[in-house]
Design a protein around this motif. Structure first.
Motif, mmCIF file in Angstrom:
data_model
loop_
_atom_site.group_PDB
_atom_site.id
_atom_site.type_symbol
_atom_site.label_atom_id
_atom_site.label_comp_id
_atom_site.label_asym_id
_atom_site.label_seq_id
_atom_site.Cartn_x
_atom_site.Cartn_y
_atom_site.Cartn_z
ATOM 1 N N CYS A 149 -6.516 -6.834 7.247
ATOM 2 C CA CYS A 149 -7.066 -5.992 6.182
ATOM 3 C C CYS A 149 -6.844 -4.519 6.499
ATOM 4 C CB CYS A 149 -8.548 -6.296 6.004
ATOM 5 S SG CYS A 149 -9.295 -5.491 4.571
ATOM 6 N N TYR A 150 -7.074 -4.147 7.730
ATOM 7 C CA TYR A 150 -6.863 -2.764 8.171
ATOM 8 C C TYR A 150 -5.408 -2.336 7.966
ATOM 9 C CZ TYR A 150 -6.114 1.027 11.568
ATOM 10 O OH TYR A 150 -5.740 2.195 12.177
ATOM 11 N N ILE A 151 -4.473 -3.199 8.318
ATOM 12 C CA ILE A 151 -3.052 -2.870 8.200
ATOM 13 C C ILE A 151 -2.630 -2.780 6.740
ATOM 14 C CG2 ILE A 151 -0.716 -3.690 8.692
ATOM 15 C CD1 ILE A 151 -1.864 -4.965 11.239
ATOM 16 N N VAL A 152 -3.080 -3.724 5.927
ATOM 17 C CA VAL A 152 -2.730 -3.731 4.503
ATOM 18 C C VAL A 152 -3.203 -2.449 3.813
ATOM 19 C CG1 VAL A 152 -3.302 -4.816 2.292
ATOM 20 C CG2 VAL A 152 -2.562 -6.221 4.210
ATOM 21 N N ASN A 153 -4.319 -1.921 4.280
ATOM 22 C CA ASN A 153 -4.859 -0.698 3.683
ATOM 23 C C ASN A 153 -4.326 0.570 4.334
ATOM 24 O OD1 ASN A 153 -6.912 -1.458 1.549
ATOM 25 N ND2 ASN A 153 -7.609 -2.748 3.245
ATOM 26 N N GLY A 154 -3.218 0.439 5.039
ATOM 27 C CA GLY A 154 -2.539 1.614 5.579
ATOM 28 C C GLY A 154 -2.920 1.987 6.984
ATOM 29 N N GLY A 155 -3.576 1.092 7.716
ATOM 30 C CA GLY A 155 -3.949 1.387 9.094
ATOM 31 C C GLY A 155 -2.735 1.577 9.989
ATOM 32 N N TYR A 156 -2.874 2.404 10.986
ATOM 33 C CA TYR A 156 -1.761 2.760 11.864
ATOM 34 C C TYR A 156 -1.448 1.648 12.870
ATOM 35 C CZ TYR A 156 0.692 4.944 15.760
ATOM 36 O OH TYR A 156 1.590 5.222 16.758
ATOM 37 N N THR A 157 -0.170 1.348 13.050
ATOM 38 C CA THR A 157 0.296 0.478 14.128
ATOM 39 C C THR A 157 1.578 1.064 14.711
ATOM 40 O OG1 THR A 157 1.830 -0.978 12.918
ATOM 41 C CG2 THR A 157 -0.513 -1.524 12.814
ATOM 42 N N THR A 158 1.929 0.635 15.905
ATOM 43 C CA THR A 158 3.165 1.097 16.545
ATOM 44 C C THR A 158 4.325 0.137 16.290
ATOM 45 O OG1 THR A 158 2.482 -0.009 18.590
ATOM 46 C CG2 THR A 158 1.948 2.329 18.369
ATOM 47 N N LEU A 159 4.072 -0.931 15.556
ATOM 48 C CA LEU A 159 5.136 -1.884 15.240
ATOM 49 C C LEU A 159 6.177 -1.199 14.350
ATOM 50 C CD1 LEU A 159 5.141 -4.954 16.065
ATOM 51 C CD2 LEU A 159 4.702 -5.439 13.671
ATOM 52 N N TYR A 160 7.458 -1.362 14.672
ATOM 53 C CA TYR A 160 8.496 -0.757 13.833
ATOM 54 C C TYR A 160 9.489 -1.818 13.378
ATOM 55 C CZ TYR A 160 11.681 -0.667 17.925
ATOM 56 O OH TYR A 160 12.479 -1.011 18.990
ATOM 57 N N TYR A 161 10.278 -1.488 12.349
ATOM 58 C CA TYR A 161 11.105 -2.471 11.664
ATOM 59 C C TYR A 161 12.600 -2.180 11.732
ATOM 60 C CZ TYR A 161 6.727 -4.214 9.726
ATOM 61 O OH TYR A 161 5.468 -4.741 9.589
ATOM 62 N N ASN A 162 12.982 -0.961 12.005
ATOM 63 C CA ASN A 162 14.395 -0.590 12.060
ATOM 64 C C ASN A 162 14.814 -0.350 13.502
ATOM 65 O OD1 ASN A 162 14.652 -0.522 9.157
ATOM 66 N ND2 ASN A 162 13.561 1.447 9.202
ATOM 67 N N ILE A 163 15.789 -1.119 13.973
ATOM 68 C CA ILE A 163 16.250 -0.995 15.360
ATOM 69 C C ILE A 163 16.731 0.420 15.654
ATOM 70 C CG2 ILE A 163 17.984 -1.791 17.025
ATOM 71 C CD1 ILE A 163 17.838 -4.528 15.751
#
Length: 335
Positions: A149-163
């Protein structure tokens, strides 16, 4: 032709079995929703906000915002409901099929597949592991529901998607680094729970299952369950890691953890990884007990470094702590 058809069917069966265990593993920890959110986060809410942008967004929020909005938990009730309900359906449904196929349908053929073919959990312990595992699954699904829920609402994470964000060298190096991070903490936290006080008061709950099954994987003291969940879940909040590294590694570790406790005698997939009987022996009761030895899960490395691999000239038991065992009397006399 017959042999070829048989090989194809066997390959299909093994593939279906592995996928089933993957699903059961993620359901048991209640993190299927979290992984879906991580996989499709950019499609759901766009690129991850940086710390600076997140801070800027916070300064523009109105003073009258609700508590849930302040903590980016809008629609929390929907996320929690979905996480918990689907987790129970998956855990009970897939887990039930798994148990039925091996422990009921093939019970008379246990010598062909079981680590301890002559011994099964008592009905009391079967019920206990199912109820305790379900309780921890509820706990895991709730925690994952909050994080998703936190992530869906724009919460910060360090996970990235582009190599390209960090380059191929970082991407490739993060694969063994993350795997070893998990293996390292799994070993030390597991060994920590074998300290006498922690074992008697916490970890022994898990060791009552002397013939573990798939449901035993998460049937443990809730404090221990949260301990093992914590070092996996917190990674995407402090360590930059690509989604294609994080999710497959987590799934594989979950899969192997499920197989370690399944009671099914399976060979290791990789040379550095123990077979399933390695951990099954860790639970085993009887005249030969290996409770306080062989602490590793995904490799032999840390058992080897700390000399906690089981030795033939040592005796081990539930009241022999430390991971080293005791020297056999015959060996003492001969020396």
């Amino acid at each position: 032709m017959f042999s070829t058809d048989s090989n194809i069917r066997e390959c299909i069966n093994k593939s279906v079995f592995m996928v089933t265990v993957f699903l059961l593993a993620t359901a048991a920890r209640g993190e299927w929703l979290l992984m879906i959110i991580y996989l499709f986060k950019e499609q759901i809410i766009g690129p991850s906000p940086t710390k600076n942008s997140a801070l800027e967004n916070r300064t523009t929020e109105v003073i009258s915002e609700s508590f849930l909005e302040r903590w980016r938990l809008q629609n929390l009730h929907l996320m929690l409901t979905m996480s918990i309900v689907v987790s129970f359906i998956m855990f009970w449904g897939i887990g039930g099929v798994f148990q039925y196929y091996f422990y009921y349908k093939r019970r008379n053929q246990a010598a062909d597949w079981k680590c301890q073919p002559d011994k099964f959990l008592t009905p009391e312990n079967e019920k206990h592991e199912f109820l305790l595992g379900s309780a921890n699954m509820l706990l895991g699904a709730t925690v994952s529901g909050f994080i998703a829920c936190y992530i869906v609402n724009g919460g910060y994470t360090t996970l990235y998607y582009n190599i390209s964000d960090r380059g191929w060298l970082y991407f490739l190096a993060s694969i063994p680094a993350f795997y070893m991070y998990i293996d390292c903490l799994a070993y030390y936290f597991h060994r920590l729970t074998h300290i006498k006080w922690l074992y008697i008061n916490i970890h022994k709950v898990h060791h009552r299952y002397h013939q573990p099954t798939a449901f035993s994987t998460v049937a443990m003291h809730p404090a221990e369950f949260l301990l093992h969940q914590s070092y996996l879940i917190i990674v995407p909040f402090y360590f930059p890691i690509h989604v294609a590294v994080y999710i497959p590694t987590i799934l594989y570790v979950y899969y192997y953890g499920m197989m370690d406790h399944s009671g099914i005698n399976m060979s290791a997939l990789w040379p550095w990884q123990p077979p399933s009987i390695f951990h099954d022996n860790h639970h085993k009761e009887g005249t030969i007990r290996y409770f306080h030895v062989n602490f590793g899960f995904n490799s032999y490395l840390f058992d080897w470094l700390h000399d906690t691999l089981r030795k033939e000239d040592r005796v081990y038991g539930e009241d022999i702590f430390g991971g080293k065992g005791q020297q056999l009397l015959s060996t003492k006399k001969s020396s």
